[in-house]
Design an enzyme around this catalytic site. Sequence first.
Site, PDB file in Angstrom:
ATOM      1  N   CYS A   1      10.861  -5.464  -0.986  1.00 33.38           N
ATOM      2  CA  CYS A   1       9.408  -5.281  -0.976  1.00 33.38           C
ATOM      3  C   CYS A   1       9.016  -3.880  -1.413  1.00 33.38           C
ATOM      4  O   CYS A   1       7.890  -3.465  -1.237  1.00 33.38           O
ATOM      5  CB  CYS A   1       8.834  -5.600   0.402  1.00 33.38           C
ATOM      6  SG  CYS A   1       9.556  -4.608   1.711  1.00 33.38           S
TER       7      CYS A   1
ATOM      8  N   ASP B   1      11.626   3.845   0.223  1.00 34.63           N
ATOM      9  CA  ASP B   1      12.273   4.786   1.129  1.00 34.63           C
ATOM     10  C   ASP B   1      13.768   4.863   0.875  1.00 34.63           C
ATOM     11  O   ASP B   1      14.354   5.938   0.973  1.00 34.63           O
ATOM     12  CB  ASP B   1      11.997   4.395   2.591  1.00 34.63           C
ATOM     13  CG  ASP B   1      10.650   4.936   3.045  1.00 34.63           C
ATOM     14  OD1 ASP B   1      10.371   6.114   2.763  1.00 34.63           O
ATOM     15  OD2 ASP B   1       9.872   4.180   3.651  1.00 34.63           O
TER      16      ASP B   1
ATOM     17  N   HIS C   1       1.521   6.544  -0.345  1.00 36.09           N
ATOM     18  CA  HIS C   1       0.859   5.307   0.046  1.00 36.09           C
ATOM     19  C   HIS C   1      -0.456   5.069  -0.659  1.00 36.09           C
ATOM     20  O   HIS C   1      -0.816   3.933  -0.938  1.00 36.09           O
ATOM     21  CB  HIS C   1       0.742   5.245   1.560  1.00 36.09           C
ATOM     22  CG  HIS C   1       2.048   4.848   2.144  1.00 36.09           C
ATOM     23  ND1 HIS C   1       2.968   5.779   2.592  1.00 36.09           N
ATOM     24  CD2 HIS C   1       2.654   3.645   2.236  1.00 36.09           C
ATOM     25  CE1 HIS C   1       4.055   5.144   2.982  1.00 36.09           C
ATOM     26  NE2 HIS C   1       3.897   3.853   2.776  1.00 36.09           N
TER      27      HIS C   1
ATOM     28  N   GLU D   1      15.987   0.393   4.582  1.00 38.25           N
ATOM     29  CA  GLU D   1      15.414   1.525   3.849  1.00 38.25           C
ATOM     30  C   GLU D   1      16.074   2.856   4.197  1.00 38.25           C
ATOM     31  O   GLU D   1      15.721   3.889   3.671  1.00 38.25           O
ATOM     32  CB  GLU D   1      13.883   1.597   4.001  1.00 38.25           C
ATOM     33  CG  GLU D   1      13.352   1.313   5.363  1.00 38.25           C
ATOM     34  CD  GLU D   1      11.826   1.163   5.409  1.00 38.25           C
ATOM     35  OE1 GLU D   1      11.146   1.349   4.401  1.00 38.25           O
ATOM     36  OE2 GLU D   1      11.324   0.861   6.505  1.00 38.25           O
TER      37      GLU D   1
HETATM   38  C1  PEP Z   1       9.536   0.865   1.107  1.00 43.50           C
HETATM   39  O1  PEP Z   1       9.890   1.889   1.710  1.00 43.50           O
HETATM   40  O2  PEP Z   1      10.034   0.489   0.042  1.00 43.50           O
HETATM   41  C2  PEP Z   1       8.451   0.033   1.651  1.00 43.50           C
HETATM   42  C3  PEP Z   1       8.170  -1.130   1.135  1.00 43.50           C
HETATM   43  O3  PEP Z   1       7.733   0.559   2.671  1.00 43.50           O
HETATM   44  P1  PEP Z   1       6.619   1.686   2.528  1.00 43.50           P
HETATM   45  O4  PEP Z   1       6.407   1.951   1.073  1.00 43.50           O
HETATM   46  O5  PEP Z   1       5.396   1.192   3.198  1.00 43.50           O
HETATM   47  O6  PEP Z   1       7.231   2.851   3.242  1.00 43.50           O
HETATM   48 MG    MG Z   2       9.237   2.226   3.745  1.00 49.08          MG
END
Ligand code: PEP
Ligand code: MG
Length: 768
Positions: free
Chosen positions: A676, A629, A364, A605
């Site tokens: 996303c 994910d 993150h 995901e």
């Molecule tokens: C993902 O898993 O692609 C996502 C957009 O969520 P995060 O990266 O916050 O887990």
């Molecule tokens: Mg995610």
Amino acid sequence: MLSTLRNIVQEVNSARDLQEALDIIVSRVQKAMGTEVCSVYLLDPVSNRYILMATEGLYRESVGQVSMGYSEGLVGLVGSREEPINLEDAPSHPRYRYFPETGEERFRSFLGVPIIHHRRLMGVLVVQQRENTRCFDEGEEAFLVTISAQLAGVIAHSEATGAISGLSLTGEEAHDVSFNGVPGAPGVAIGTGVVVYPAADLDLVPEKGTEDIDQELDLFRAAVQAVREDIERVAKRLSSQLRPEEQALFDVYLRMLGDEALPGEVANRIREGIWAQGALKQVVQQYVRHFEMMDDHYLQERAVDIRDLGRRLLSRLQEGEQKDLEYPERTVLVSEELTPSMLGEVPKGRLVGLVSVKGSSNSHVAILARAMGVPTVMGLVDIPVNQLDGKELVVDGFEGQLYASPSADLRSFYQEICDEENELIRGLEALRDKPCETTDGHRLALLVNTGLMTDVVRSLSHGAEGIGLYRTEVPFMIKDRFPSEQEQREYYREQLEAFAPNPVTMRTLDIGGDKALTYFPIQEENPFLGWRGIRVTLDHPEIFLVQVRAMLKASEGLNNLQIMLPMISNISEVEESLHLIYRVYHEVREEGYQIHMPKVGVMVEIPAVVYQIRELAERVDFLSVGSNDLTQYLLAVDRNNPRVAQLYHSYHPAVLQALVRVAQDAHSVGKPVGICGELAGDPGGALLLMAMGYDSLSMNAASLPKVKSVIRSVNREWAIQLLEDVLLLDSPHVIKSCVDLALRNAGFGRYLRPGRTSGAALAESAAS
Ligand code: PEP
Ligand code: MG
């Protein structure tokens, strides 16, 4: 055997430099195996020759003098075969090579094992014996292999320490040695390293000298006094609840804090010119090692007490210290593990680059860095972080490489790349108000992922058409308790207002996995497969309900809120969440708020839901794929683990097939589907997703102009053909090379940097 091994590794770990580490290895191994010779040969990456770096038993004068070619002699044979070679009569072997300088003609038996670190051959560890009456047995071979495997990391670390100071293996000047990590956020930064570390972690205290010895002594004495008072206070408070023998523990602590004991030794080191924290670290580590090596279990346990005392003293020394940290104009923040709050400490406009030992491109903090447009390298596992403080650093976020104290040539090479990149970005500003549309009129929405308010400002200036993912955990992560409903409402309102009337998709709290809240710790063996996302919030409806209530109230009068649910693996989780959302909606309306029911969507995901897209889509308004994910779970590769980062590939055929299927199934029931994850912000990935039919791509603000310019220049039929071609391929590297090649041919080569792996991948592609 195990304790011998542990002792050797511990001792080597505490060596000050590579030479000391190697000297310890040869002398301890020679003793433990009762053999006459133990030597280490390291492969010098510059000359590609093995250099005798340390020996016990051969002539000492030959150290640093004797070297041999990559495939020369028995050492070369061990290295090229990458396995142990155990010979009773080495001189009779055809590959035997004799070096008179070492005096080794006296020795007959030979056992050599390769030293390998993350697939990289670093050298060869050898033991030898005079008489051929002795052949090394299987147990000895296994011992040497174990030692070598354990020491490879330590050697890599010490080698890196030398390289940072501009020294090669042989101690000669060496410049522009690159340290390889994983690309975290694209771009290049040139700046000064500032090492930050979590409070009270002795291992992470940097080695520094001091100009003002008296001041450091005063600071240290005050810390000792404060800790002494703390302990006395605690002892007194607990006196009625503890038995006398337990009370005695506090006396042990207080005795350790007596002037003659630990503080005396620390003060001596400070007088030698070391800053108080560094002196404390050295003494505590020495004590800990000493106790840990004891055979007596009781005494071994004392190491824990010393460590605890060390932490207490350190946290007293560090009080207020982090706040006084000086951040130069061009700060490159360096840490074992970067956290979002560390980023927040740097004064505005000074942060140019980030370097983290832990984590990978989908951690993150890397996502945050991409959102902020700060070039980042992650997963620099062998780098001695502490040495980077105050050094000039070049962060190559395209390639995932770091250089310390660069030469003038290297600096100007990277300066040119920086200038080019800035020019490119300026050139793209003209696209801001243009639609994201292919040359044959296929339109899709380009949205942004946000977390902080700064992302919103950047996104608007880059022409985003809404927010595809607002990571609500980010405002939760920078607080020291759960934000209240009112506080949340204010955060959410800012995001909604900034984009109204365009949609703002807010994801309900996605904590767990690698997203920790200091005030709500989740300790698990396997956090990514554990209590995460919707699993946590459905178990804690009080958190979920307050959050949804804050979102709904914040949306009053704007009507652009969409709610998205993370980590869904079951239909029942969707139904339960919808039930709670409806409940809050009616309550909030009853309170008199003029709100509309927001659209509700689900994140795709977890691989299981790829097979239940229709059932899910029928229950909600939209779907959005979290490819970060989804890739991690489909490939069973931890998105944060640099050791397996080369296996994490969103261009893997299995991931692409899953993405195709999700888009088809969602559309078959008439529901829109977006993406996303980070793949959406990769120009090549965006092309494939557009070809698959995704309705919207949500990405970090910095990627948006590049993706828009690529999509606006191509024809959808062409992209569909590219997709069909790559779906026939079975290697992620070959797929990536093909997509890169297509981008280059379409005139977008400048959006790609020549990758370290791309040469190999192209060769692989040509061969297949
Ligand atoms: C993902 O898993 O692609 C996502 C957009 O969520 P995060 O990266 O916050 O887990
Ligand atoms: Mg995610």
